[in-house]
Design an enzyme around this catalytic site. Sequence first.
Site, PDB file in Angstrom:
ATOM      1  N   ARG A 191      25.434 -25.940  38.962  1.00  0.00           N
ATOM      2  CA  ARG A 191      25.188 -24.475  38.911  1.00  0.00           C
ATOM      3  C   ARG A 191      26.335 -23.650  39.492  1.00  0.00           C
ATOM      4  O   ARG A 191      26.145 -22.502  39.877  1.00  0.00           O
ATOM      5  CB  ARG A 191      23.884 -24.110  39.608  1.00  0.00           C
ATOM      6  CG  ARG A 191      22.667 -24.746  38.991  1.00  0.00           C
ATOM      7  CD  ARG A 191      21.417 -23.938  39.241  1.00  0.00           C
ATOM      8  NE  ARG A 191      20.290 -24.570  38.612  1.00  0.00           N
ATOM      9  CZ  ARG A 191      19.535 -25.503  39.192  1.00  0.00           C
ATOM     10  NH1 ARG A 191      19.795 -25.873  40.437  1.00  0.00           N
ATOM     11  NH2 ARG A 191      18.534 -26.035  38.546  1.00  0.00           N
ATOM     12  N   LYS A 251      37.113 -14.823  32.871  1.00  0.00           N
ATOM     13  CA  LYS A 251      36.525 -15.223  31.579  1.00  0.00           C
ATOM     14  C   LYS A 251      36.806 -16.704  31.363  1.00  0.00           C
ATOM     15  O   LYS A 251      37.958 -17.132  31.428  1.00  0.00           O
ATOM     16  CB  LYS A 251      37.170 -14.438  30.435  1.00  0.00           C
ATOM     17  CG  LYS A 251      36.621 -13.058  30.249  1.00  0.00           C
ATOM     18  CD  LYS A 251      37.121 -12.568  28.895  1.00  0.00           C
ATOM     19  CE  LYS A 251      36.882 -11.106  28.694  1.00  0.00           C
ATOM     20  NZ  LYS A 251      37.504 -10.649  27.446  1.00  0.00           N
ATOM     21  N   GLU A 270      51.758 -10.480  25.743  1.00  0.00           N
ATOM     22  CA  GLU A 270      50.619 -10.000  26.551  1.00  0.00           C
ATOM     23  C   GLU A 270      51.104  -9.049  27.654  1.00  0.00           C
ATOM     24  O   GLU A 270      50.400  -8.116  28.020  1.00  0.00           O
ATOM     25  CB  GLU A 270      49.849 -11.180  27.160  1.00  0.00           C
ATOM     26  CG  GLU A 270      49.180 -12.094  26.149  1.00  0.00           C
ATOM     27  CD  GLU A 270      47.864 -11.535  25.575  1.00  0.00           C
ATOM     28  OE1 GLU A 270      47.438 -10.428  25.938  1.00  0.00           O
ATOM     29  OE2 GLU A 270      47.275 -12.245  24.725  1.00  0.00           O
ATOM     30  N   LYS A 296      46.076  -5.871  35.376  1.00  0.00           N
ATOM     31  CA  LYS A 296      44.847  -6.466  34.844  1.00  0.00           C
ATOM     32  C   LYS A 296      43.749  -6.456  35.907  1.00  0.00           C
ATOM     33  O   LYS A 296      42.597  -6.107  35.622  1.00  0.00           O
ATOM     34  CB  LYS A 296      45.086  -7.901  34.351  1.00  0.00           C
ATOM     35  CG  LYS A 296      43.786  -8.529  33.865  1.00  0.00           C
ATOM     36  CD  LYS A 296      43.928  -9.712  32.953  1.00  0.00           C
ATOM     37  CE  LYS A 296      42.542 -10.193  32.515  1.00  0.00           C
ATOM     38  NZ  LYS A 296      42.550 -11.384  31.687  1.00  0.00           N
ATOM     39  N   GLU A 315      33.348  -6.144  31.105  1.00  0.00           N
ATOM     40  CA  GLU A 315      33.886  -5.582  29.868  1.00  0.00           C
ATOM     41  C   GLU A 315      32.904  -4.631  29.189  1.00  0.00           C
ATOM     42  O   GLU A 315      32.699  -4.675  27.974  1.00  0.00           O
ATOM     43  CB  GLU A 315      34.303  -6.716  28.912  1.00  0.00           C
ATOM     44  CG  GLU A 315      35.312  -6.261  27.877  1.00  0.00           C
ATOM     45  CD  GLU A 315      35.895  -7.408  27.069  1.00  0.00           C
ATOM     46  OE1 GLU A 315      36.605  -8.218  27.658  1.00  0.00           O
ATOM     47  OE2 GLU A 315      35.639  -7.467  25.855  1.00  0.00           O
ATOM     48  N   ARG A 329      37.657  -2.210  30.663  1.00  0.00           N
ATOM     49  CA  ARG A 329      38.303  -3.525  30.477  1.00  0.00           C
ATOM     50  C   ARG A 329      38.625  -3.782  29.012  1.00  0.00           C
ATOM     51  O   ARG A 329      39.511  -4.574  28.683  1.00  0.00           O
ATOM     52  CB  ARG A 329      37.389  -4.631  31.037  1.00  0.00           C
ATOM     53  CG  ARG A 329      38.022  -6.006  30.963  1.00  0.00           C
ATOM     54  CD  ARG A 329      37.283  -7.052  31.759  1.00  0.00           C
ATOM     55  NE  ARG A 329      37.955  -8.341  31.648  1.00  0.00           N
ATOM     56  CZ  ARG A 329      37.615  -9.415  32.320  1.00  0.00           C
ATOM     57  NH1 ARG A 329      36.621  -9.371  33.182  1.00  0.00           N
ATOM     58  NH2 ARG A 329      38.268 -10.548  32.150  1.00  0.00           N
ATOM     59  N   ASN A 355      42.044  -5.357  25.269  1.00  0.00           N
ATOM     60  CA  ASN A 355      41.970  -5.930  23.920  1.00  0.00           C
ATOM     61  C   ASN A 355      42.903  -5.237  22.928  1.00  0.00           C
ATOM     62  O   ASN A 355      42.785  -5.431  21.719  1.00  0.00           O
ATOM     63  CB  ASN A 355      40.528  -5.871  23.396  1.00  0.00           C
ATOM     64  CG  ASN A 355      39.601  -6.706  24.246  1.00  0.00           C
ATOM     65  OD1 ASN A 355      40.009  -7.725  24.780  1.00  0.00           O
ATOM     66  ND2 ASN A 355      38.373  -6.253  24.409  1.00  0.00           N
ATOM     67  N   HIS A 376      44.016  -6.949  19.780  1.00  0.00           N
ATOM     68  CA  HIS A 376      43.166  -8.126  19.572  1.00  0.00           C
ATOM     69  C   HIS A 376      42.231  -8.003  18.379  1.00  0.00           C
ATOM     70  O   HIS A 376      41.778  -9.020  17.857  1.00  0.00           O
ATOM     71  CB  HIS A 376      42.355  -8.441  20.839  1.00  0.00           C
ATOM     72  CG  HIS A 376      43.181  -9.112  21.896  1.00  0.00           C
ATOM     73  ND1 HIS A 376      44.276  -8.501  22.478  1.00  0.00           N
ATOM     74  CD2 HIS A 376      43.102 -10.343  22.466  1.00  0.00           C
ATOM     75  CE1 HIS A 376      44.815  -9.326  23.360  1.00  0.00           C
ATOM     76  NE2 HIS A 376      44.123 -10.448  23.368  1.00  0.00           N
ATOM     77  N   HIS A 382      42.893 -11.338  16.596  1.00  0.00           N
ATOM     78  CA  HIS A 382      41.943 -12.450  16.513  1.00  0.00           C
ATOM     79  C   HIS A 382      41.657 -12.820  15.063  1.00  0.00           C
ATOM     80  O   HIS A 382      41.529 -13.999  14.724  1.00  0.00           O
ATOM     81  CB  HIS A 382      40.610 -12.066  17.188  1.00  0.00           C
ATOM     82  CG  HIS A 382      40.594 -12.413  18.643  1.00  0.00           C
ATOM     83  ND1 HIS A 382      39.777 -11.788  19.544  1.00  0.00           N
ATOM     84  CD2 HIS A 382      41.301 -13.326  19.347  1.00  0.00           C
ATOM     85  CE1 HIS A 382      39.989 -12.297  20.751  1.00  0.00           C
ATOM     86  NE2 HIS A 382      40.906 -13.223  20.656  1.00  0.00           N
ATOM     87  N   HIS A 415      48.815 -17.353  20.209  1.00  0.00           N
ATOM     88  CA  HIS A 415      47.914 -16.236  20.485  1.00  0.00           C
ATOM     89  C   HIS A 415      48.692 -14.919  20.686  1.00  0.00           C
ATOM     90  O   HIS A 415      48.386 -13.894  20.071  1.00  0.00           O
ATOM     91  CB  HIS A 415      47.079 -16.571  21.715  1.00  0.00           C
ATOM     92  CG  HIS A 415      46.155 -15.485  22.149  1.00  0.00           C
ATOM     93  ND1 HIS A 415      45.079 -15.072  21.385  1.00  0.00           N
ATOM     94  CD2 HIS A 415      46.149 -14.700  23.261  1.00  0.00           C
ATOM     95  CE1 HIS A 415      44.446 -14.097  22.018  1.00  0.00           C
ATOM     96  NE2 HIS A 415      45.078 -13.855  23.157  1.00  0.00           N
TER      97      HIS A 415
END
Length: 309
Positions: free
Chosen positions: A67, A89, A131, A173, A183, A187, A191, A194, A198, A211
Site C-alpha cells: 500500500r 505521476k 521539454e 515544474k 492536474e 498543471r 501539457n 502534448h 501524444h 517523446h
Amino acid sequence: MDGLAERAARWRWLTVASGEAAKEMATAEGLWQRLLAAGGKRDSRILALGGGSVGDLAGFVAGCFLRGVEYAQLPTTLLAQVDAAVGGKTAVNLPGAKNSVGLFHHPALVVADTGCLSTLPRRELRSGLAEVIKMAALLDTRLLGQVERRWDRLVAADPEALAPVVAAAVRAKATVVVADPTEAGERRLLNFGHTLGHAIETVSGYRRLRHGEAVAYGMLFALRLARARGLPARDADRLRAVIRRLDLPPLPKLARAGLLAAMARDKKTREAGLAWVLPESLGRGRIVSDVGAAELRRQLSAFLADPWA
Ligand SMILES: NC(=O)c1ccc[n+]([C@@H]2O[C@H](COP(=O)([O-])OP(=O)(O)OC[C@H]3O[C@@H](n4cnc5c(N)ncnc54)[C@H](O)[C@@H]3O)[C@@H](O)[C@H]2O)c1
C-alpha cells in the site's frame, strides 16, 4: 551502492528492460514478487536509477507495494531530470494505451546529477531539451533566454551548463505542481505540445519519434492555433527558431483521420472535448477548448503538408 550498503539492512539491484518496454504490468508484478522475496517491508525504499521509463515504473511499484513505500528518483536522462522525475505521476502502459494505469505518488527525494548525461545519446538529450523549451515558453522566459544563449554547450551535454537549466526547469515544474498536484487546473499548462504530440506518438506506434520530438511537433502545431488567437508573430517566430535548433527528424507520414481519432481517445480529453494549451504571449499560457472541428481539420492538413510553415 557501496555507500548505501553501510546504512541499509540489505539491498538488491532489480533490473528491468531498457526504455519503454519496462513499463508493463508484468514487469511491475515481477518486481513486487522480487521485493517480497527479498524481505521488503513497509519501511523499505525503492531507488529509481534510470530514465523516465524506470522512474514511472518504479514510482508505480513503490506506490502499490504494501500500500505504498517511499521512493527516490535518481534520473539519468535529461527528460527525466527536468520533467518525469518531478511531480509524482507514475504509470505503466496497457497494450495500445500508454500510461493508462498508475497513480500519483510523489518521490521523497529527487537527485539529478547532470554528470550522468554525458553518456546519453545526443538524440535523447535533444528530446529532453524539447521539454525544457516547453516549460520555458510558458513558465519562465528567463530560462528560454538561457537555453538560447547556452545552446551549444547544452547539446554537447556540458554538465555545468546543464545544471542551472535543469534546476530552473525543475523549479518551474515544481511551482505549478505544488499549486495543482492532481492536474485540475494550472498543471495542465505542462501539457503544451502534448495534445497533438501524444497523438503523433500513438499513430506512429512510439517507434519513429522520441517523446520530446513528438512534443516539439505538437508545440509547432499549437503555435498555429495560438497565432490565430492573437499570439504575437515575434513570439511565435522566436519559439519556432529555438524548436528548429532541436534538429528534429522529419515528421513521419501520418493520416489526419488517425491523428484526430487518437486525440479524441486521449485520456486528457474531457467530456467537454479537446483541450489545447496555447501561449498567449511568451511566459503566459492558457487552456483553450474553442478549437472547432473545421478549424482543426484545416490547420492539421496545413501542418501535415509543412509543419514549419
Ligand atoms: N511521470 C511524468 O510526469 C512523465 C513526464 C514525461 C515523460 N514521462 C515518461 O518518461 C518516459 C520517457 O523517459 P526518457 O525519455 O527518460 O526515456 P527512457 O527512460 O526510455 O530512456 C531512454 C533510453 O536512454 C537510456 N539511458 C538512460 N539513461 C542513460 C544514460 N545516462 N546514458 C545512456 N543511456 C541512458 C535508457 O536505457 C533508454 O534506452 C516515457 O515513458 C514517458 O511516458 C513521464
